[in-house]
Write a protein that holds these residues in place. Structure first.
Motif, PDB file in Angstrom:
ATOM      1  N   GLY A  88      -9.318  24.187  -4.042  1.00  0.00           N
ATOM      2  CA  GLY A  88      -7.891  24.734  -4.413  1.00  0.00           C
ATOM      3  C   GLY A  88      -7.526  24.073  -5.831  1.00  0.00           C
ATOM      4  N   ILE A  90      -4.535  27.378  -5.159  1.00  0.00           N
ATOM      5  CA  ILE A  90      -4.759  28.846  -5.456  1.00  0.00           C
ATOM      6  C   ILE A  90      -3.420  29.291  -5.812  1.00  0.00           C
ATOM      7  N   ARG A  95      -4.841  36.603  -1.441  1.00  0.00           N
ATOM      8  CA  ARG A  95      -5.226  36.588  -0.172  1.00  0.00           C
ATOM      9  C   ARG A  95      -6.696  36.096   0.023  1.00  0.00           C
ATOM     10  N   TYR A  96      -7.888  36.525  -0.754  1.00  0.00           N
ATOM     11  CA  TYR A  96      -8.803  36.012  -0.737  1.00  0.00           C
ATOM     12  C   TYR A  96      -9.051  35.008  -1.998  1.00  0.00           C
ATOM     13  N   ALA A  97      -9.299  34.055  -1.779  1.00  0.00           N
ATOM     14  CA  ALA A  97      -9.253  32.757  -2.948  1.00  0.00           C
ATOM     15  C   ALA A  97     -10.600  32.979  -3.523  1.00  0.00           C
ATOM     16  N   ASN A 138      -9.271  32.981   3.892  1.00  0.00           N
ATOM     17  CA  ASN A 138      -9.749  31.798   3.574  1.00  0.00           C
ATOM     18  C   ASN A 138      -8.914  31.102   2.661  1.00  0.00           C
ATOM     19  N   THR A 139      -7.371  31.358   2.940  1.00  0.00           N
ATOM     20  CA  THR A 139      -6.384  30.663   2.128  1.00  0.00           C
ATOM     21  C   THR A 139      -5.729  29.720   3.488  1.00  0.00           C
ATOM     22  N   ARG A 141      -1.831  28.136   3.679  1.00  0.00           N
ATOM     23  CA  ARG A 141      -0.720  27.606   2.723  1.00  0.00           C
ATOM     24  C   ARG A 141       0.184  26.655   3.517  1.00  0.00           C
ATOM     25  N   ALA A 151      -1.265  25.010  -1.547  1.00  0.00           N
ATOM     26  CA  ALA A 151      -2.109  26.179  -1.039  1.00  0.00           C
ATOM     27  C   ALA A 151      -3.448  25.877  -1.343  1.00  0.00           C
ATOM     28  N   ALA A 153      -7.888  26.949  -0.675  1.00  0.00           N
ATOM     29  CA  ALA A 153      -9.065  27.749  -0.191  1.00  0.00           C
ATOM     30  C   ALA A 153      -9.747  26.969   0.633  1.00  0.00           C
TER      31      ALA A 153
END
Length: 196
Positions: A88, A90, A95-97, A138-139, A141, A151, A153
């Motif tokens: 990360g 991100i 939503r998708y890293a 795949n995130t 937070r 945040a 990945a």
């Protein structure tokens, strides 16, 4: 458990875990945490059993000076074997890293997937602090006082229970612990309208 609080006292500085029973992949987690000086606390999510009987998952530490999100490996007794900063950071709305960068490329210094968090209230060791986690695809937070403070990945195939962590030399108090499975989908029964 006393008066609606989960109170954890570590018997050694390495600490221990309270594992919830249900396995989850995409979810929201929330609680209030009081973690005074000397306390270490956090939440392990998507914990998966390893062949040696240990666990591997994503660890989100909370407390004064804790900014990172990590991949954590534990042995069968719950002792930490390895901790790596999650790939990360991100953006806040993705939503998708994106795929992780080339590991051989030079990387700027960073604090383990943290670094967002403008406007977050500083950690208050002697007070209740609102903590939260959102795991989506795949995130991962990390929230404190309702503000996004980190945040990163993470592995997309993670699925497993949530575990509360207590370590260090002081008690950790959790209250209002809640979670919601946001990956659960229910579809209405299909029917054809009489007007079709």
């Amino acid at each position: 458990a006393v008066n609606g609080e989960l109170i954890g006292t570590a018997t050694s500085p390495e600490g221990g875990w309270l594992m919830l029973e249900k396995g989850l992949q995409d979810f929201q987690f929330g609680a209030e945490l009081k973690c005074p000086a000397g306390c270490k606390a956090g939440v392990l999510v998507r914990a998966q059993r390893q062949p040696d009987g240990g666990l591997k998952g994503t660890f989100i530490p909370f407390g004064e000076g804790e900014t990172g999100i990590y991949t954590l490996t534990l042995d069968g007794a719950g002792k930490e074997l390895a901790r790596e900063a999650a790939t990360g950071p991100i953006g806040s709305m993705v939503r998708y890293a994106p795929a992780p960068p080339d590991p051989n490329a030079p990387q700027p210094a960073r604090g383990g997937g943290g670094g967002l968090g403008r406007g977050a209230r500083p950690w208050a060791p002697a007070e209740w602090n609102d903590i939260g986690i959102i795991a989506d695809v795949n995130t991962m937070r990390k929230l404190s006082s309702g503000i996004l403070v980190g945040a990163a990945a993470v592995a997309m195939n993670g699925f497993g229970p949530i575990a509360l962590y207590v370590g260090g030399t002081a008690e950790a108090h959790y209250r209002g612990v809640s979670y919601q499975d946001v990956g659960l989908k229910r579809f209405p029964k299909e029917q054809t309208s009489q007007y079709f």
